[in-house]
Write an enzyme that holds these catalytic residues in place. Structure first.
Site, mmCIF file in Angstrom:
data_model
loop_
_atom_site.group_PDB
_atom_site.id
_atom_site.type_symbol
_atom_site.label_atom_id
_atom_site.label_comp_id
_atom_site.label_asym_id
_atom_site.label_seq_id
_atom_site.Cartn_x
_atom_site.Cartn_y
_atom_site.Cartn_z
ATOM 1 N N GLU A 176 -9.421 -0.990 -5.574
ATOM 2 C CA GLU A 176 -8.777 -0.693 -4.264
ATOM 3 C C GLU A 176 -8.676 0.807 -4.007
ATOM 4 O O GLU A 176 -7.707 1.304 -3.441
ATOM 5 C CB GLU A 176 -7.426 -1.405 -4.153
ATOM 6 C CG GLU A 176 -7.635 -2.907 -4.075
ATOM 7 C CD GLU A 176 -6.536 -3.671 -3.379
ATOM 8 O OE1 GLU A 176 -5.892 -3.108 -2.478
ATOM 9 O OE2 GLU A 176 -6.356 -4.830 -3.738
ATOM 10 N N ARG A 197 2.536 3.332 10.478
ATOM 11 C CA ARG A 197 1.353 3.625 9.685
ATOM 12 C C ARG A 197 1.796 4.218 8.344
ATOM 13 O O ARG A 197 2.686 5.070 8.306
ATOM 14 C CB ARG A 197 0.471 4.614 10.438
ATOM 15 C CG ARG A 197 -0.848 4.781 9.761
ATOM 16 C CD ARG A 197 -1.831 5.521 10.630
ATOM 17 N NE ARG A 197 -2.955 5.868 9.785
ATOM 18 C CZ ARG A 197 -3.781 6.853 10.010
ATOM 19 N NH1 ARG A 197 -3.628 7.596 11.062
ATOM 20 N NH2 ARG A 197 -4.767 7.098 9.189
ATOM 21 N N VAL A 224 3.821 5.371 -29.386
ATOM 22 C CA VAL A 224 5.118 5.039 -30.000
ATOM 23 C C VAL A 224 4.919 4.006 -31.117
ATOM 24 O O VAL A 224 5.551 4.078 -32.170
ATOM 25 C CB VAL A 224 6.112 4.510 -28.930
ATOM 26 C CG1 VAL A 224 7.356 3.912 -29.576
ATOM 27 C CG2 VAL A 224 6.505 5.638 -27.968
ATOM 28 N N CYS A 262 -14.851 -9.154 0.136
ATOM 29 C CA CYS A 262 -16.160 -8.641 -0.297
ATOM 30 C C CYS A 262 -16.516 -7.353 0.423
ATOM 31 O O CYS A 262 -17.079 -7.379 1.530
ATOM 32 C CB CYS A 262 -17.238 -9.676 -0.026
ATOM 33 S SG CYS A 262 -17.007 -11.214 -0.912
HETATM 34 N N1 COS Z 1 -6.514 3.234 9.206
HETATM 35 C C1 COS Z 1 -7.228 3.123 10.341
HETATM 36 N N2 COS Z 1 -8.369 3.802 10.562
HETATM 37 C C2 COS Z 1 -8.806 4.615 9.567
HETATM 38 C C3 COS Z 1 -8.121 4.772 8.361
HETATM 39 C C4 COS Z 1 -6.935 4.030 8.191
HETATM 40 N N3 COS Z 1 -6.232 4.118 7.070
HETATM 41 N N4 COS Z 1 -8.796 5.634 7.573
HETATM 42 C C5 COS Z 1 -9.873 6.017 8.262
HETATM 43 N N5 COS Z 1 -9.878 5.411 9.473
HETATM 44 C C6 COS Z 1 -10.867 5.567 10.530
HETATM 45 C C7 COS Z 1 -10.920 6.997 11.008
HETATM 46 O O1 COS Z 1 -9.994 7.220 12.036
HETATM 47 C C8 COS Z 1 -12.342 7.119 11.467
HETATM 48 O O2 COS Z 1 -12.409 6.550 12.773
HETATM 49 P P1 COS Z 1 -13.544 6.976 13.862
HETATM 50 O O3 COS Z 1 -14.754 6.173 13.541
HETATM 51 O O4 COS Z 1 -12.928 6.550 15.165
HETATM 52 O O5 COS Z 1 -13.771 8.434 13.736
HETATM 53 C C9 COS Z 1 -13.112 6.215 10.530
HETATM 54 O O6 COS Z 1 -12.160 5.284 10.006
HETATM 55 C C10 COS Z 1 -13.789 6.957 9.390
HETATM 56 O O7 COS Z 1 -12.807 7.646 8.631
HETATM 57 P P2 COS Z 1 -13.216 8.758 7.588
HETATM 58 O O8 COS Z 1 -13.985 9.816 8.304
HETATM 59 O O9 COS Z 1 -11.970 9.181 6.874
HETATM 60 O O10 COS Z 1 -14.199 7.964 6.615
HETATM 61 P P3 COS Z 1 -14.985 8.451 5.336
HETATM 62 O O11 COS Z 1 -16.171 7.592 5.214
HETATM 63 O O12 COS Z 1 -15.212 9.926 5.355
HETATM 64 O O13 COS Z 1 -13.982 8.209 4.117
HETATM 65 C C11 COS Z 1 -12.835 6.851 2.508
HETATM 66 C C12 COS Z 1 -13.274 7.088 3.933
HETATM 67 C C13 COS Z 1 -13.603 7.597 1.424
HETATM 68 C C14 COS Z 1 -11.375 7.185 2.397
HETATM 69 C C15 COS Z 1 -13.085 5.355 2.382
HETATM 70 O O14 COS Z 1 -14.468 5.090 2.389
HETATM 71 C C16 COS Z 1 -12.416 4.691 1.219
HETATM 72 O O15 COS Z 1 -11.222 4.374 1.262
HETATM 73 N N6 COS Z 1 -13.196 4.435 0.157
HETATM 74 C C17 COS Z 1 -12.685 3.679 -0.973
HETATM 75 C C18 COS Z 1 -12.982 2.256 -0.764
HETATM 76 C C19 COS Z 1 -12.211 1.387 -1.658
HETATM 77 O O16 COS Z 1 -10.995 1.477 -1.754
HETATM 78 N N7 COS Z 1 -12.935 0.476 -2.322
HETATM 79 C C20 COS Z 1 -12.310 -0.485 -3.152
HETATM 80 C C21 COS Z 1 -12.754 -1.821 -2.676
HETATM 81 S S1 COS Z 1 -11.507 -2.975 -2.568
HETATM 82 S S2 COS Z 1 -11.297 -3.603 -4.388
#
Ligand code: COS
Length: 392
Positions: free
Chosen positions: A362, A310, A336, A124
């Site tokens: 996702e 990673r 097709v 969630c």
């Molecule tokens: N692994 C570990 N840490 C991560 C990471 C990863 N893959 N990606 C980001 N972080 C960490 C960063 O290092 C940063 O850490 P600090 O707090 O120490 O600075 C923190 O998380 C924030 O990262 P970032 O600045 O990149 O965050 P944003 O809010 O700007 O953006 C996105 C993040 C937009 C990429 C994120 O919100 C995202 O993936 N959104 C989509 C969500 C999603 O997939 N929803 C579907 C739901 S599941 S069905």
């Protein structure tokens, strides 16, 4: 060394998953799609065969399959029906945060619960006003003595209506953006309500619900990882589950490619099977390339995880490419088939509808590009073992 040869065990695993998809999923897939009903009997059979909870370590009763093994299974199940495959794999998404950051006690109780009996769990994260922008979530978790009290609604929750427990992300510090989010394990009780079952364009066999937590009390020990470190757990979870989604997209594309190829050999126009026309051959060739590259990108992103490295950018490459490819391949498959592709008596229109969600859930294809751009322009820490990222 780069070697794409599967071991005999991996080939057997893939064959087993394919057999299950061909015998148990395909024959009922179009019926569940038409009715939008939930395929409990298929899920129970998948559970019995060990096709659910595949990454759960052996100490908690799971098979402890590798990430690569997981992608082999997910491609085959999704080749059968990606809606049913999504329902089968949802326990994995819910379990990943627990496996990453949960206490030993929590893991023993809740991971084992899913392997000892046919039980479901849901992840969630998304809320009505916080989709791509995870930090904008409004659900709160307030510490009261030795408990947390959760309030808020989560939407688009796979298997939400049937889950026994949930991994829930909530704000523990409303003013701290992504640094104020924590992750919790929330067992279902009377304070958890299932508000809405979505009527979807595709993947109609999967249950997608809105879940509301009304003053839901959980023990403080149900915090997963540290307080205010939940955002990182969510991102690390998605790094681990996006290869699986990419595999599912590959499965949809492969199904559409196979249907279109076979149809092109049978359908006669201008006196020859349409496969004899270069216009069709080029579409088939493009489909073949896209399926092939989707699989390679998927395997690459999974193998990195298996090596303890990673995989953030590779995971986004795979998910973005395979999702977009699935949409293109299924659209071309309808092309097709011509007019027949547009009607429900033929199989490819379902695949085109199912493919769309691959570009949405996702992390949308746009979010994957955002991650790829950031990792390219401002690379964080590369080639770090997953444990170091968790601690960081
Ligand atoms: N692994 C570990 N840490 C991560 C990471 C990863 N893959 N990606 C980001 N972080 C960490 C960063 O290092 C940063 O850490 P600090 O707090 O120490 O600075 C923190 O998380 C924030 O990262 P970032 O600045 O990149 O965050 P944003 O809010 O700007 O953006 C996105 C993040 C937009 C990429 C994120 O919100 C995202 O993936 N959104 C989509 C969500 C999603 O997939 N929803 C579907 C739901 S599941 S069905």
């Amino acid at each position: 060394m780069v070697d794409f040869t599967l071991t005999d065990e991996q080939k057997a695993l893939r064959e087993m998953a394919h057999d299950f998809a061909a015998k148990e999923i395909r024959p009922v897939a179009w019926e569940y799609d038409r009715d939008g009903t939930w395929p409990e009997d298929v899920l129970r059979k998948a559970w019995e065969l060990g096709l659910m909870n595949t990454h759960t370590p052996e100490e908690y009763g799971g098979p402890g399959a590798s990430y690569l093994d997981g992608t082999l299974i997910e491609e085959e199940l999704s080749w059968g029906c990606s809606g049913i495959a999504t329902s089968i794999s949802a326990n994995g998404l819910a379990s990943a945060p627990l496996a990453l950051g949960g206490s030993e006690e929590l893991k023993k109780r809740y991971l084992s619960m899913l392997t000892e009996d046919f039980k479901l769990a849901s992840f969630c994260l998304t809320e009505p006003d916080a989709g791509s922008d995870v930090s904008g979530m409004r659900t709160t978790a307030t510490r009261k003595g030795d408990k947390y009290v959760i309030n808020g609604s989560k939407c688009f929750i796979t298997n939400g209506g049937y889950a026994d427990w949930y991994t829930v992300y909530a704000k523990t510090d409303k003013d701290a953006g992504h640094r104020g989010i924590s992750c919790f394990l929330v067992p279902r009780d009377d304070t958890v309500s299932v508000d809405k079952k979505e009527d979807k364009m595709g993947q109609r066999a999967s249950n997608t619900a809105t879940i509301t937590f009304n003053e839901t009390e959980i023990p403080a020990g149900h915090l997963i990882g540290e307080e205010n470190k939940g955002f990182k757990i969510a991102m690390m979870t998605l790094d681990r589950t996006r290869p699986g989604v990419a595999a599912m997209a590959t499965g949809i594309a492969r199904a559409a490619f196979e249907f279109a190829t076979n149809y092109s050999k049978e359908r006669v126009q201008f006196g020859v099977p349409i496969a004899m026309h270069q216009a069709i051959q080029f579409m088939i060739a493009d489909m073949a390339t896209k399926v092939h590259l989707s699989r390679l990108a998927t395997w690459n992103s999974a193998v990195l995880l298996d090596q303890g490295r990673r995989n953030t950018i590779e995971s986004s490459h795979a998910k973005r490419f395979a999702a977009d490819a699935a949409m293109e391949v299924t659209t071309d498959a309808v092309q097709v088939y011509g007019g027949y592709g547009f009607i429900k008596d033929y199989p490819v229109e379902k695949l085109m509808r199912d493919a769309k969600i691959m570009q949405l859930y996702e992390g949308t294809s746009q979010i994957q590009r955002l991650v790829i751009a950031r990792e390219t322009l401002l690379p964080r820490r590369v080639d770090e073992p997953a444990a170091a990222v968790a601690a960081g």
